[in-house]
Design an enzyme around this catalytic site. Structure first.
Site, short mmCIF file in Angstrom:
data_model
loop_
_atom_site.label_atom_id
_atom_site.label_comp_id
_atom_site.label_asym_id
_atom_site.label_seq_id
_atom_site.Cartn_x
_atom_site.Cartn_y
_atom_site.Cartn_z
N CYS A 337 0.79 -1.23 0.00
CA CYS A 337 0.00 0.00 0.00
C CYS A 337 0.82 1.29 0.00
O CYS A 337 0.45 2.23 -0.71
CB CYS A 337 -1.04 0.00 1.11
SG CYS A 337 -0.73 -1.07 2.49
N ARG A 366 7.48 -10.88 5.37
CA ARG A 366 7.29 -10.62 6.79
C ARG A 366 7.98 -11.73 7.56
O ARG A 366 7.84 -12.91 7.20
CB ARG A 366 5.79 -10.62 7.13
CG ARG A 366 5.03 -9.57 6.34
CD ARG A 366 3.55 -9.61 6.62
NE ARG A 366 2.86 -8.76 5.67
CZ ARG A 366 1.54 -8.70 5.53
NH1 ARG A 366 0.76 -9.45 6.31
NH2 ARG A 366 0.99 -7.91 4.65
N GLN A 384 0.60 -11.22 -2.75
CA GLN A 384 -0.79 -10.83 -2.56
C GLN A 384 -1.42 -10.48 -3.90
O GLN A 384 -0.76 -9.88 -4.74
CB GLN A 384 -0.88 -9.59 -1.66
CG GLN A 384 -0.39 -9.83 -0.24
CD GLN A 384 -0.44 -8.55 0.58
OE1 GLN A 384 -0.03 -7.50 0.12
NE2 GLN A 384 -0.97 -8.65 1.78
N ASP A 386 -3.18 -8.00 -4.60
CA ASP A 386 -3.50 -6.80 -3.85
C ASP A 386 -4.08 -5.74 -4.77
O ASP A 386 -3.75 -5.69 -5.95
CB ASP A 386 -2.19 -6.25 -3.26
CG ASP A 386 -2.42 -5.47 -1.99
OD1 ASP A 386 -3.57 -5.33 -1.57
OD2 ASP A 386 -1.41 -4.97 -1.43
N HIS A 388 -5.60 -1.44 -4.42
CA HIS A 388 -6.02 -0.30 -3.61
C HIS A 388 -6.88 0.60 -4.45
O HIS A 388 -6.50 0.96 -5.56
CB HIS A 388 -4.80 0.43 -3.05
CG HIS A 388 -4.01 -0.44 -2.13
ND1 HIS A 388 -2.92 -1.15 -2.54
CD2 HIS A 388 -4.23 -0.78 -0.83
CE1 HIS A 388 -2.47 -1.87 -1.53
NE2 HIS A 388 -3.25 -1.68 -0.48
N LYS A 472 -14.14 -3.14 7.95
CA LYS A 472 -13.84 -4.06 6.84
C LYS A 472 -14.90 -5.12 6.68
O LYS A 472 -15.72 -5.34 7.57
CB LYS A 472 -12.48 -4.72 7.07
CG LYS A 472 -12.42 -5.57 8.33
CD LYS A 472 -11.10 -6.33 8.42
CE LYS A 472 -11.04 -7.16 9.70
NZ LYS A 472 -9.88 -8.04 9.76
N HIS A 518 -8.43 -1.14 0.76
CA HIS A 518 -7.52 -2.26 0.48
C HIS A 518 -8.41 -3.45 0.15
O HIS A 518 -9.40 -3.66 0.83
CB HIS A 518 -6.73 -2.69 1.71
CG HIS A 518 -5.96 -1.61 2.38
ND1 HIS A 518 -4.59 -1.57 2.31
CD2 HIS A 518 -6.33 -0.59 3.17
CE1 HIS A 518 -4.17 -0.55 3.04
NE2 HIS A 518 -5.20 0.07 3.57
#
Length: 643
Positions: A337, A366, A384, A386, A388, A472, A518
RNA sequence: GCCGAUGUAGCUCAGCUGGUAGAGCAGCUGAUUUGUAAUCAGCCGGCCGGCGGUUCGAGUCCGUCCAUCGGCUCCA
């Protein structure tokens, strides 16, 4: 007399002090035998607890989740009683029911309990269960409760009691065992007909890793022996479907200690599967107005200081990378992000340009604690899917609906027909801990709930579960054998637009702050592959199968013909192999079946003469003879929607 | 990271109380030339997770490290 209202809305009169058991008995003896607890005005009670006022009730049996929960909770007590009788002097922490059974956290002192002890404990539990021990509820004063457990020397219970209000404390007694407990419990132990202790594990007292580790024993009980057998079968089935095992068998991914644990290596077949998934999703993204962006695997530490991730991932994660330049540091990205925020920030943005939907298959890193690593579902480097979405407040609901549509489309595609959703809202009693204005939160929560309702999601509303930066919506799928997996998540974020000072120029020619969403559908490709493998037991659909077709020549004589067929398939972009081993056809079929290859083409004399292939479908057997073109058309027909 | 268990050939596993490693599958070679879930034979293959220790001798016992598994905690 009091009025008792049943779930079908009918009302019957009973004398004051009637119990659930009495009510059941007034209907039938069979029901009385099966009743485990009673729900009184929405609260689960002991079936033996007297009712003094008008009430709506529901008798709970094994068929109700609360019935099961009551039985398992009582089973935890039964186990504790058995353990106390076998190992006098042990101390007890907490022992709740859980989704599949129950556990009890126990301090065994110096004794090292192991699964070898299970049989003994199970036998003792069954012995007590057959004694039909009654669960007796008793109100006790705080002093009395403290006194009891102080004398017993159980400091854990003493600590629990100290946190309780006087007047609200109850004990339950069954057999020789007395426990601090809110209840409810079974009338007696007789419904417990089968017991299985499943595993032991260390568990910190009150989940705090600074405190003492107790021994947790997991178990499960059933009202019928056959149910236990069924449950154990299900565990076997789950073991067979374990993606780690399937991944090895189908040669999809591999871990190497030399590369590092938690860092999956994708084999050619596995990498192909990944590519297929990502290509498919990319195509959908384009259709739905997303644009792909790309960002490097590292970013300047300052980026993550701005985003706040440094605080969260800086100390306990991969250490920043230093450079020859003094004071300069980079981090492996734990999130995509911040990069996407900077892409948004590259130029002034007009309200007319919103929403901006940036998607990236971004690989993030991570440093997960070594103990939590697990196959592909918990790793240290993962990709991911992912995206945004930067939008105006008035676009929030519409964007949510768009993402929900995408999620539902994908679940359907992958045959996840069973899923639940949860909206995580802020804690209304503690609004201070959340970033963003009151007004925005209300609007966002409202928008999510409305979007979910419009899509008939029927979400669970979880107050206080929201992250500090926004509410969320999560999607939890149930796989083929009923296990739950959290995959998709859609999260509103007020924090990053703030931290990165994101803006757009509104119709009023003023600067405004966009809202960021997200969202991930698969969550991560790694986890999604794992879930897919367990859901399908390794039988991947045709369009995803690394090998779609295997050509099985009946003997070496037909090798040339097999190669011709193979070339035609390749020209048509069908992924095929030839099993040219010197084996009998039965053997080749068996191996192809075990590899779950969707189509087997048997070629021999007949086929070579007629220019055909004999088609066998995985799991279904012989489909008959087809021309090569017919077969290729059929395959292409089946996969075209996914290309 | 913590608690507990496990670690033997590419895979699945055997190896009792310490005497120096074994099977099936896979692979290779050969025979067979095969018609819808295992053809036969031979061969190759192991620093018994790493390192230290006890012992005349360690896959087996002890310590330690690593990895894996079941949990705790965290999360995609």
């Amino acid at each position: 007399m009091i009025n008792i209202k049943f779930p079908d809305q009918s009302i019957r009169q009973y004398s004051e002090g009637v119990t659930g058991l009495d009510i059941a008995r007034s209907i039938s003896e069979g029901l009385a035998r099966n009743v485990l607890a009673i729900k009184v005005n929405g609260e689960v009670w002991d079936a033996t607890r007297p009712i003094f006022q008008d009430a709506s009730i529901r008798l709970l049996t094994w068929d109700d989740d609360e019935g099961k929960a009551t039985m398992w909770h009582s089973s935890a007590h039964l186990m504790a009683e058995a353990i106390e009788s076998l190992y006098p002097g042990v101390k007890f922490g907490v022992g709740p029911d859980i989704e599949n059974g129950f556990y009890y956290d126990i301090d065994f002192g110096d004794y090292q309990i192991s699964s070898d002890d299970f049989k003994k404990i199970e036998d003792r539990m069954m012995e007590f269960a057959r004694q039909k021990q009654e669960f007796k509820r008793r109100n006790v004063s705080k002093d009395e409760a403290l006194e009891y457990f102080r004398r017993k020397g159980d400091e854990y219970k003493v600590e629990l009691i100290n946190d309780l209000e006087d007047g609200s404390i109850t004990f339950y007694e069954s057999g020789q065992f007395t426990d601090l407990c809110r209840g409810p419990h079974l009338p007696n132990t007789s419904p417990i007909k089968a017991v299985k202790l499943l595993s032991t594990a260390g568990a910190y007292w009150r989940g705090d890793e600074k405190r003492k580790m107790l021994t947790r024993i997991y178990g499960i009980t059933f009202p019928k022996a056959e149910m236990l057998a069924e449950f154990l079968n299900m565990l076997e089935e789950a073991k067979k479907r374990d993606h780690r095992k399937i991944g090895k068998e189908l040669d999809l991914f591999h871990f190497s200690a030399r590369v590092g644990n938690g860092l999956p290596l994708w084999t050619p077949r596995g990498a192909l599967l990944r590519e297929r998934l990502m290509d498919f999703l990319k195509k959908e993204l384009y259709k739905r107005g997303y644009v792909l962006v790309a960002s490097p695997h590292i970013g300047n530490v300052n980026l993550y200081k701005t985003s706040g991730h440094y605080e969260k991932y800086g100390a306990d994660s991969f250490r920043p990378i230093s450079t020859p330049e003094p004071g300069e540091e980079f981090m492996l990205k734990p999130m995509n992000c911040p990069h996407h925020c900077e892409i948004y920030n590259r130029k002034p943005m007009s309200y007319k340009e919103l929403p901006q939907r940036y998607a990236e298959f971004g690989t993030v890193y991570r440093y997960e604690q070594s103990g939590v690593l697990h196959g592909l579902t918990r790793v240290r480097g993962f990709t991911q899917d992912d995206a945004h979405i930067f939008c105006r407040p008035d676009q929030l609901k519409e964007e949510f609906i768009g993402v929900i549509d995408l999620v539902i489309f994908l679940f359907k595609t992958f045959n996840f027909n069973n899923f639940i959703t949860q909206v995580s809202l802020r804690d209304p009693d503690n609004k201070a801990k959340y970033i963003g204005t009151d007004e925005n939160w209300d609007k966002a929560e409202q928008a999510i709930i409305e979007a979910a309702e419009e899509k008939n999601l029927n979400p669970i509303l979880a107050k206080g579960e929201a992250a500090f930066y926004g509410p969320k919506l999560d999607f939890i799928v149930k796989d083929a054998i009923g296990r739950k997996w959290q995959l998709s998540t859609i999260q509103v974020d007020y924090n990053l637009p703030e931290r990165f000072e994101l803006e757009y120029i509104g119709a009023d020619n003023q600067r405004h702050r966009p809202i960021m969403i997200h969202r991930a559908i698969f969550g991560s490709i790694e986890r999604f592959v794992a879930v897919m493998l367990e859901h399908t037991a390794g039988k991947l659909p045709l369009w995803l199968a690394p090998t779609q077709v295997i050509i099985l020549p009946v003997s070496e004589k037909y090798q040339i013909y097999a190669e011709n067929v193979s070339q035609l398939l390749k020209n048509s972009e069908i992924r095929s192999l030839i099993d040219d081993r010197n084996e009998k056809i039965g053997k080749k079929i068996r191996d192809a079946e075990l590899q779950h290859i969707p189509y087997m083409l048997i070629v021999g004399e007949k086929e070579e003469m007629n220019n055909t292939v004999s088609v066998r479908k995985q799991g279904q057997g012989d489909m008959g003879s087809f021309s090569i073109k017919e077969f290729m058309d059929a395959v292409n027909n089946q996969v075209q929607d996914f290309l």
